[in-house]
Design a protein around this motif. Structure first.
Motif, short mmCIF file in Angstrom:
data_model
loop_
_atom_site.label_atom_id
_atom_site.label_comp_id
_atom_site.label_asym_id
_atom_site.label_seq_id
_atom_site.Cartn_x
_atom_site.Cartn_y
_atom_site.Cartn_z
N ILE A 278 94.47 91.83 32.28
CA ILE A 278 92.97 91.98 32.99
C ILE A 278 92.66 93.58 32.73
O ILE A 278 93.41 94.39 32.85
CB ILE A 278 93.02 91.61 34.62
N GLN A 279 91.26 93.87 32.12
CA GLN A 279 91.22 95.10 31.55
C GLN A 279 90.63 95.67 33.04
O GLN A 279 89.87 95.15 33.95
CB GLN A 279 89.95 94.98 30.70
N CYS A 280 91.20 96.93 33.27
CA CYS A 280 91.02 97.77 34.49
C CYS A 280 89.20 98.25 34.34
O CYS A 280 89.19 99.92 34.24
CB CYS A 280 91.78 98.94 34.81
N GLU A 281 88.36 97.48 34.04
CA GLU A 281 87.04 97.98 34.28
C GLU A 281 86.00 97.05 34.96
O GLU A 281 86.51 96.14 35.37
CB GLU A 281 86.54 97.76 32.59
N TYR A 282 84.75 97.52 35.00
CA TYR A 282 83.79 96.73 35.96
C TYR A 282 83.89 95.42 35.29
O TYR A 282 83.77 95.13 33.87
CB TYR A 282 82.36 97.64 35.79
N TYR A 283 83.33 94.49 35.87
CA TYR A 283 83.18 92.87 35.60
C TYR A 283 84.63 92.40 35.20
O TYR A 283 84.63 91.35 34.57
CB TYR A 283 82.26 92.84 34.38
N ALA A 284 85.77 93.21 35.31
CA ALA A 284 86.94 92.66 34.82
C ALA A 284 87.27 91.39 35.57
O ALA A 284 87.92 90.36 34.90
CB ALA A 284 88.23 93.55 35.63
N LEU A 285 86.86 91.04 36.76
CA LEU A 285 87.36 89.64 37.51
C LEU A 285 86.18 88.72 37.16
O LEU A 285 86.30 87.49 37.69
CB LEU A 285 87.39 90.16 39.00
N GLU A 286 85.00 88.92 36.82
CA GLU A 286 84.08 88.10 36.34
C GLU A 286 84.50 87.02 35.29
O GLU A 286 85.12 87.43 34.44
CB GLU A 286 82.79 88.79 35.75
N GLY A 287 84.46 85.79 35.70
CA GLY A 287 84.99 84.93 34.70
C GLY A 287 86.27 84.25 34.88
O GLY A 287 86.88 83.35 34.48
N LEU A 288 87.08 85.04 35.69
CA LEU A 288 88.40 84.98 35.88
C LEU A 288 88.50 83.46 36.90
O LEU A 288 89.55 82.64 36.58
CB LEU A 288 89.06 85.83 36.77
N GLY A 289 87.64 83.13 37.80
CA GLY A 289 87.43 82.07 38.45
C GLY A 289 87.50 80.79 37.67
O GLY A 289 88.15 79.87 37.82
N GLN A 290 86.71 80.80 36.60
CA GLN A 290 86.61 79.90 35.51
C GLN A 290 88.08 79.58 34.74
O GLN A 290 88.21 78.53 34.64
CB GLN A 290 85.54 80.32 34.53
N LEU A 291 88.53 80.82 34.42
CA LEU A 291 89.94 80.46 33.73
C LEU A 291 90.78 79.88 34.70
O LEU A 291 91.72 79.15 34.35
CB LEU A 291 90.28 81.94 33.36
N LEU A 292 90.82 80.46 36.00
CA LEU A 292 91.94 79.66 37.03
C LEU A 292 91.77 78.27 37.19
O LEU A 292 92.53 77.38 37.17
CB LEU A 292 91.88 80.34 38.27
N ARG A 293 90.31 77.79 37.02
CA ARG A 293 89.87 76.42 37.21
C ARG A 293 90.49 75.80 36.07
O ARG A 293 90.81 74.57 36.18
CB ARG A 293 88.35 76.27 37.64
N ASN A 294 90.07 75.98 34.91
CA ASN A 294 90.55 75.76 33.73
C ASN A 294 92.06 75.49 33.59
O ASN A 294 92.81 74.32 33.44
CB ASN A 294 90.32 76.39 32.44
N VAL A 295 92.87 76.25 34.24
CA VAL A 295 94.54 76.17 34.25
C VAL A 295 94.75 75.14 35.24
O VAL A 295 95.43 74.37 35.04
CB VAL A 295 95.04 77.58 34.90
N GLU A 296 93.98 75.11 36.31
CA GLU A 296 94.09 73.79 37.50
C GLU A 296 94.00 72.52 36.52
O GLU A 296 94.55 71.53 37.15
CB GLU A 296 93.45 74.13 38.67
N LEU A 297 93.00 72.54 35.96
CA LEU A 297 92.42 71.25 35.25
C LEU A 297 93.72 70.81 34.30
O LEU A 297 93.95 69.61 34.31
CB LEU A 297 91.30 71.34 34.55
#
Ligand code: ATP
Ligand code: MG
Length: 324
Positions: free
Chosen positions: A207-226
């Motif tokens: 995770i890059q320590c920049e603005y928007y860093a956490l954007e899209g992370l939810g999608q990634l986590l959902r994909n891992v769960e799937l």
């Protein structure tokens, strides 16, 4: 029996490689991005000493994923792999990104004839046949990517078990001589990344320590769960690494705090600072670990790799004298 060890004549004894143990305290480093003097580098290099890192009981397969572009996936894959190999671990990097950045950074020779991970996914080529030893780093191999891989997402769609092609390739291959397989994923959540998630035990998210860093992370986590619920129940997000940290900005600190508050000790203690040397190294076909081992970036990646190696013990994959 297939073996990566046959790929080069490196001394693969379990003795440690020259280490950088004394370099581990980055608090004494120059600020991220600041030029380091040759004298300081020489002084730090002189403090090197050998250090043994625990080996996992069986090969750990780690997918380095984040569909966000430019967050440090490739840089992390290449440098963690190099650091592990420099400490006696036997490591294979699988370049699963059509951009082929990991292959470039590891000095892979590629031309029109090169057999790549594309041939493994689409034509059932054995990984052993296409993995090449990485120049100057014993115990490290790379299964390169070529531009063919850009078409693989589409070609895979019509193939049987399209999500499990990489897993199948690993299963057909004796990995008992390897300690780590690190898979560099492309910046998407398409079939290539799904193949990585099905084939691996652990996901590492830079995770890059920049603005928007956490954007899209939810999608990634959902994909891992799937993938966990349908294709690979053993999959776990084992590691989050904060990259391109700039201690001079409050934003970096805020992102780091927020990520830690969400993900607790999945986040490595080590932060990777923004460092000019890290970004220069790939243009020389090298990891920063060999390009400038005493730079702040190399020291931080070394610390991160060391944490990962020791986490194997924490998580119950204790070191064994497998081949001792
Ligand atoms: P992509 O999504 O395109 O595959 P990526 O997530 O693999 O990108 P990298 O290619 O590793 O990201 O890094 C993106 C850019 O940032 C590169 O130019 C790289 O050299 C640079 N970079 C990565 N880490 C650092 C760092 N710690 N300090 C300075 N530059 C860095
Ligand atoms: Mg990349």
């Amino acid at each position: 029996m297939n073996s990566f060890v046959s790929h080069n004549n490196a001394d693969v004894s379990r003795e440690t490689s020259p280490g950088y143990g004394d370099l581990l305290d980055v608090s004494r480093e120059t600020p991220a991005g600041a030029p380091e003097s040759p004298l300081a580098r020489a002084a730090m290099a002189a403090r090197r000493h050998d250090e043994t890192w625990p080996r996992p009981a069986s090969c750990r397969v780690i997918g380095v994923a984040n569909q966000k572009g430019g967050v440090g996936k490739t840089t992390t894959t290449v440098n963690i792999a190099a650091a592990l190999a420099m400490h006696g671990q036997r490591v294979l990097v699988v370049d699963l990104d059509p951009q082929g950045n990991a292959s470039t950074a590891l000095g892979m020779e590629r031309d029109n004839q090169t057999r790549s991970i594309y041939h493994c996914l689409v034509e059932d080529e054995e990984i052993r046949k296409l993995a090449q030893p990485v120049p100057d780093i014993p115990n490290l191999w790379c299964a390169p990517a070529t531009i063919d891989l850009a078409g693989a997402e589409i070609e895979l769609v019509s193939l049987v078990a399209r999500e499990a092609r990489l897993k199948r390739a690993f299963a057909a291959y004796d990995t008992s001589d390897l300690d780590y397989i690190l898979i560099d994923c492309p910046p998407s959540l398409g079939l290539l990344t799904v193949n990585a998630m099905v084939a691996c035990d652990e996901v590492m998210i830079p995770i890059q320590c920049e603005y928007y860093a956490l954007e899209g992370l939810g999608q990634l986590l959902r994909n891992v769960e799937l993938v966990q619920s349908h294709l690979n129940p053993g999959l776990a997000i084992s590691t989050i690494l904060l990259t391109m940290y700039d201690g001079r900005t409050r934003l970096s600190q805020q992102v780091a705090d927020e990520v830690r508050s969400h993900f607790g000790d999945t986040v490595l203690e080590t932060l990777i600072p923004r460092s000019v040397r890290v970004s220069e190294a790939p243009s020389y076909g090298q990891s920063v670990m060999t390009y400038d081992p005493a730079s702040t970036g190399a020291v931080a990646y070394l610390r991160a790799a060391r944490e990962i190696a020791h986490r194997a013990q924490r998580d119950g994959h204790s070191e064994t004298a497998r081949r001792a």
